[in-house]
Design a protein around this motif. Structure first.
Motif: not given
Length: 370
Positions: A172-195
Motif C-alpha cells: 500500500s506504500t508503493g512499488f519497492k525493492i527489498q534491500h536488507h539491512p537497509r530500508p526498502p528502496f522506492e521505485l514509484t508510489e504511482s499505482m498507474d506506473n506499477v500497473v
C-alpha cells in the motif's frame, strides 16, 4: 460477524454481516455526508461476488475547510454514530452507526434483519450497528494508492505475490525493492506506473470485474506472470490465511491452469533471475543511478568498518578492555583529524590499512594515550 474494532464495547452479534444491497445503500448515504467534510472520499471497489460485508471502508483526504484535520466528534455527529474508536493522524477510526429498525426490510432483507436483532438480543443488546471505518489519508497520493491496493478484495495482495516472485515488493506504500539491512528502496508510489510496468491494463481495472475469474484472468496477462514458474506451495510460500478466500481462489486457479496445460512447474527462480528483474525495474523507473550510489555507500561503510573499528584500534594502540573512554577519545580524534568517515575512507583508499593505523597512532600520541 464483523465489528472486531468494538470488541471491548459491543458483542460481535451487535454488528451483523451486511447484505450487498444494504451495503450499497449505506455507502450511498454516508459518502455524500463525508464529502461535506473532505475534498476526496472513496470506497475501494468491493471484491466480486462477495456474499456480504463485515463493514464499510471509506478513504478520505483533504479537509474541505482547509483545517489540518477534522475532529472525530464532528465525523461521529455527521455519521450519527453512537460509538467511536478514534485514532489520531492518518489512521483508521471506527464508528458504530445504529441500524434503523425496518431499514433492511425496505431493501428486501427483513428476515436477515430480524435474525440479526434476535442474535444481538440474546447477548443483551437491543440495537444493532454498522461498523464504518474511516481512514484519513496523509495526502492525495496515499489516497490513490490505498484506493487501488485495497480495491477488488485480495487483488492487491495477489499482485504483491506476483511482484515478490520476481524479487520486487508491492504494498500500500508503493512499488519497492527489498534491500536488507537497509530500508526498502522506492521505485514509484504511482499505482498507474506499477500497473503499466507489470504489463497490465488500468483501463480494464477501471472498467471493473464482475467475477473473481475475471480478476484472475487479468492478473494472468501480466508480463511478470509465468505459469511455468508460479509456485503455489513449498519452501518460501506462506500458507493461505483462512480469511483470504479470494487469494486462495487465485492459487487454485493457477493450479488449474497448470493442470490444464499439462506442464511441469519449473524450479523457483534463481537469485540471478531476481537480480536481472531488479536491474530491469531500476532502469525502467530511472532509479539505477540512485540505487547504485546507495550500493557504493553501503559497500564503503562495510569496508571501512572492517578496518577502522574498536577492536583494531584497541590492538594497534595496546589498550585494555576497561580503557573504553580512551578508545572513544582516539576514535573521535581520528574522525576529527580526517574530516569524518569520508576522510578516513580516502586514507584507506590511498594508503591502505597501514595508513589508517598510522592516523590512529598519531591521534593516540597527541592524546597522550600511548
Amino acid at each position: 460477524m464483523g465489528g472486531s474494532a468494538f470488541s471491548a464495547i459491543l458483542p460481535a452479534s451487535a454488528l451483523p454481516r451486511i447484505p450487498p444491497a444494504v451495503y450499497q445503500a449505506l455507502k450511498a448515504r454516508l459518502t455524500p455526508r463525508l464529502q461535506t467534510l473532505y475534498s476526496m472520499v472513496a470506497t475501494p471497489y468491493e471484491a466480486p461476488e462477495k456474499a456480504d460485508h463485515g463493514d464499510l471502508d471509506l478513504l478520505v483526504c483533504g479537509p474541505s475547510d482547509g483545517a489540518k484535520e477534522v475532529p472525530h466528534a464532528t465525523v461521529q455527529t455527521l455519521l450519527r454514530a453512537k460509538y467511536v474508536v478514534p485514532m489520531p493522524g492518518n489512521r483508521t477510526s471506527n464508528y458504530a452507526v445504529p441500524i434503523e429498525r425496518g431499514e433492511w426490510a425496505l431493501l428486501g432483507h427483513q428476515a436477515e434483519e430480524e435474525a440479526a436483532r434476535r442474535c444481538a438480543a440474546e447477548d443483551g443488546q437491543q440495537e444493532t450497528y454498522y461498523q464504518v471505518d474511516v481512514h484519513v489519508c496523509l495526502d492525495e497520493s496515499e489516497w490513490r494508492r490505498l484506493n487501488f491496493f485495497h480495491g477488488y478484495g485480495d487483488l492487491g495482495i495477489i499482485l504483491g505475490l506476483l511482484a515478490r516472485s520476481r524479487g520486487l515488493a508491492l504494498g500500500s506504500t508503493g512499488f519497492k525493492i527489498q534491500h536488507h539491512p537497509r530500508p526498502p528502496f522506492e521505485l514509484t508510489e504511482s499505482m498507474d506506473n506499477v500497473v503499466q510496468y507489470m504489463g497490465l491494463s488500468m483501463e480494464r481495472w477501471n472498467a471493473g470485474f464482475r467475477t473473481k475469474q475475471e480478476v484472475f484472468e487479468w492478473v494472468g496477462t501480466s508480463s511478470l506472470f509465468d505459469l511455468t514458474r508460479f509456485r503455489t506451495e513449498g519452501p518460501g510460500i506462506s500458507k493461505i490465511k483462512p480469511g483470504r478466500k479470494m487469494y486462495a481462489g487465485f492459487v487454485e486457479w493457477v493450479k488449474e491452469q497448470q493442470r490444464h496445460s499439462k506442464m511441469e512447474v519449473a524450479p523457483a527462480r534463481s537469485r540471478e533471475d531476481e537480480d536481472e528483474q531488479i536491474e530491469h525495474a531500476l532502469r525502467y523507473f530511472g532509479k539505477k543511478e540512485a540505487f547504485d550510489a546507495l550500493e557504493r555507500e553501503e559497500a564503503d561503510r562495510v569496508r571501512l568498518k572492517e578496518v577502522f573499528n574498536g577492536n583494531s584500534v584497541r590492538t594497534w594502540v595496546g589498550l585494555r578492555k576497561e580503557e573504553w573512554k580512551e578508545l572513544k577519545m582516539i576514535i573521535d580524534e581520528v574522525r576529527r583529524r580526517a574530516g569524518g568517515e569520508a576522510g578516513i575512507l580516502k586514507i584507506l583508499d590511498e594508503r591502505g590499512e597501514d595508513g589508517v593505523k598510522e592516523c590512529v597512532l598519531q591521534a593516540a600520541a597527541k592524546l597522550g594515550v600511548l
